[in-house]
Design an enzyme around this catalytic site. Structure first.
Site, PDB file in Angstrom:
ATOM      1  N   CYS A 159       0.893  -1.191  -0.040  1.00 12.37           N
ATOM      2  CA  CYS A 159       0.084   0.019  -0.013  1.00 12.37           C
ATOM      3  C   CYS A 159       0.691   1.336  -0.137  1.00 12.37           C
ATOM      4  CB  CYS A 159      -0.907   0.043   1.175  1.00 12.37           C
ATOM      5  SG  CYS A 159      -2.120   1.369   1.249  1.00 12.37           S
ATOM      6  N   CYS A 353      -8.208   5.561  -7.877  1.00  9.08           N
ATOM      7  CA  CYS A 353      -7.739   6.170  -6.690  1.00  9.08           C
ATOM      8  C   CYS A 353      -7.571   7.513  -6.725  1.00  9.08           C
ATOM      9  CB  CYS A 353      -6.385   5.537  -6.130  1.00  9.08           C
ATOM     10  SG  CYS A 353      -5.727   6.135  -4.620  1.00  9.08           S
TER      11      CYS A 353
END
Length: 423
Positions: A159, A353
């Protein structure tokens, strides 16, 4: 009547509970089990860590909101999953039987893989609201005596977006305080290049993010394997594209935020045949366990292979839009199973995103997530910063309101000017 238990009340678990309640007849019981009694909106943690948010802005008590929708809630940690017996054992010694289990726990943070790292060591974290709150406390002390800062991601991290966000947000906050000139900032990452993101890059992410780093006086080290951290010093082995040692670094710092590698949480990882060696749930194309047909899983805790082999280990991220489609697939497939029908719904392997950069931001779409792609899009602008703030407010409102609508698809794709993504 079936009893469906959702283990974990994060950005996957809460929507799963609401969608199941909306989809299934009221005769079916739904219970959410979570280790703490509050919801936390994790994407806002970089803001909390520099004082741009208060804890109460991004958390709320879970029980009253679930109960309004007829959903039971248990605020306890699970100590053991008896998958063969379809039972959870809880911290107080009690147990809960289930007909279906939906695992949305999120990850275990593996700070132990790098000695001296993590909140109990010498680096900070923004992975949960408690860590971000402690980061803010220590950051305030740092402001009184500023010096070198290191931000980035450890070997095996998957991440990377929050690390980039925090680097840019920190940069912006220091400029506002007129302290940036006193703070050398270095980004240390296991990625093979800036903008890789665990995705093999998206569009022109490499050159765009490198340009942003240069414009903001942020140095970087890629292919970086952090081996240990001591008070005020980080030890980093930089390798070349073949994995051979290129340079050994001993980097001084007064403040550091490093994202760790993830594993599956202990009670999930301990179930024989449920997970891969790192404790991530092995699922089929319908989000269902390969061994236990009444167990489903979504989010960071599912097993997804890296998009490519890299000199230093990196994982593939599970973005919010992907998690939303995983949840949707689980809801439809449990409903089908209850009706005696086969599972047919699959999640979308697309990455969408919005990443905040302090006063601007970057947005990307990777369709599918693993290249080669049909859509490979990366843009930046102040509109992303505004959209991210609006999305935070919208998501929190919907979680309190108990909405089962697909939030990412309805809001984020609209913000990006995209009508729909292919499944």
């Amino acid at each position: 009547m079936a009893h469906i238990i959702i283990l974990g009340a994060g950005t996957g678990g809460m929507p799963a509970a609401y969608e199941l309640r909306e989809k299934l007849a009221k005769t079916h019981r739904i219970t959410v089990v979570n280790a703490v009694d509050y919801f936390q909106f994790v994407p806002s943690n970089p803001w909390l860590a520099v004082g741009w948010r208060e804890r109460e802005n991004i958390t709320f008590p879970i029980k009253p909101y679930l109960e309004k929708k007829g959903i039971d809630f248990v605020a306890q940690a699970v100590t053991r999953i008896d998958a063969a017996g379809s039972t959870l054992e809880l911290q107080d010694g009690s147990s809960l039987a289930y007909d279906y289990l939906v695992i949305t726990t999120g990850p275990k943070l593996s700070f132990d893989e790098v000695p001296g790292s993590g909140p109990d060591g010498h680096t900070h974290s923004i992975c949960n609201v408690d860590h971000a709150g402690q980061t803010w406390t220590d950051y305030q002390a740092f402001l009184n005596n500023p010096g070198p800062v290191i931000v980035g991601a450890m070997p095996g991290a998957s991440c990377f977006g929050p690390a980039y966000e925090f680097a840019f947000i920190l940069n912006r906050d220091l400029r506002r305080r007129k302290l940036r000139n006193k703070v050398p900032l270095t980004f240390v990452t296991s990625e093979p290049y800036i903008g890789h993101m665990g995705l093999g890059g998206v569009g022109d992410s490499k050159s765009m993010l490198e340009s942003e780093f240069r414009s903001n006086d942020i140095k970087w080290i890629t292919n970086a394997k952090v081996t240990k951290v001591e008070a005020g010093k980080m030890f980093v082995t930089e390798v070349d594209d073949s994995g051979n040692v290129k340079k050994e670094h001993e980097l001084p710092f007064k403040f550091s935020m490093m994202l760790p590698a993830f594993k599956g949480v202990d009670p999930v990882a301990a179930v024989e045949g449920l997970c891969n060696p790192r404790g991530f749930v092995l699922i089929d194309e319908f989000q269902r366990s390969r061994k236990y047909t009444n167990i489903f899983s979504a989010g960071v805790c599912v097993a997804i292979p890296p998009v490519e082999v890299t000199p230093v280990a990196t994982g593939a991220p599970k973005t919010g839009y992907m998690i939303e489609t995983m949840v949707g697939a689980i809801v439809h497939n449990i409903s089908a199973d209850l009706a005696g029908q086969p599972a047919t719904t699959k999640a979308s392997w697309n990455a969408v995103c919005l990443a905040d950069m302090g006063d601007t931001g970057a947005a990307f779409v990777a369709l599918p997530q693993i290249p080669p792609r049909n859509v490979n899009w990366f843009k930046k602008g102040k509109w992303v910063h505004v959209a991210k703030i609006a999305f935070e407010k919208y998501f929190l409102y919907k979680m309190k309101n108990g909405s089962s609508e697909p939030i990412y698809e309805k809001y984020m794709l609209k913000a990006l000017g995209i009508e729909r993504l292919e499944k």
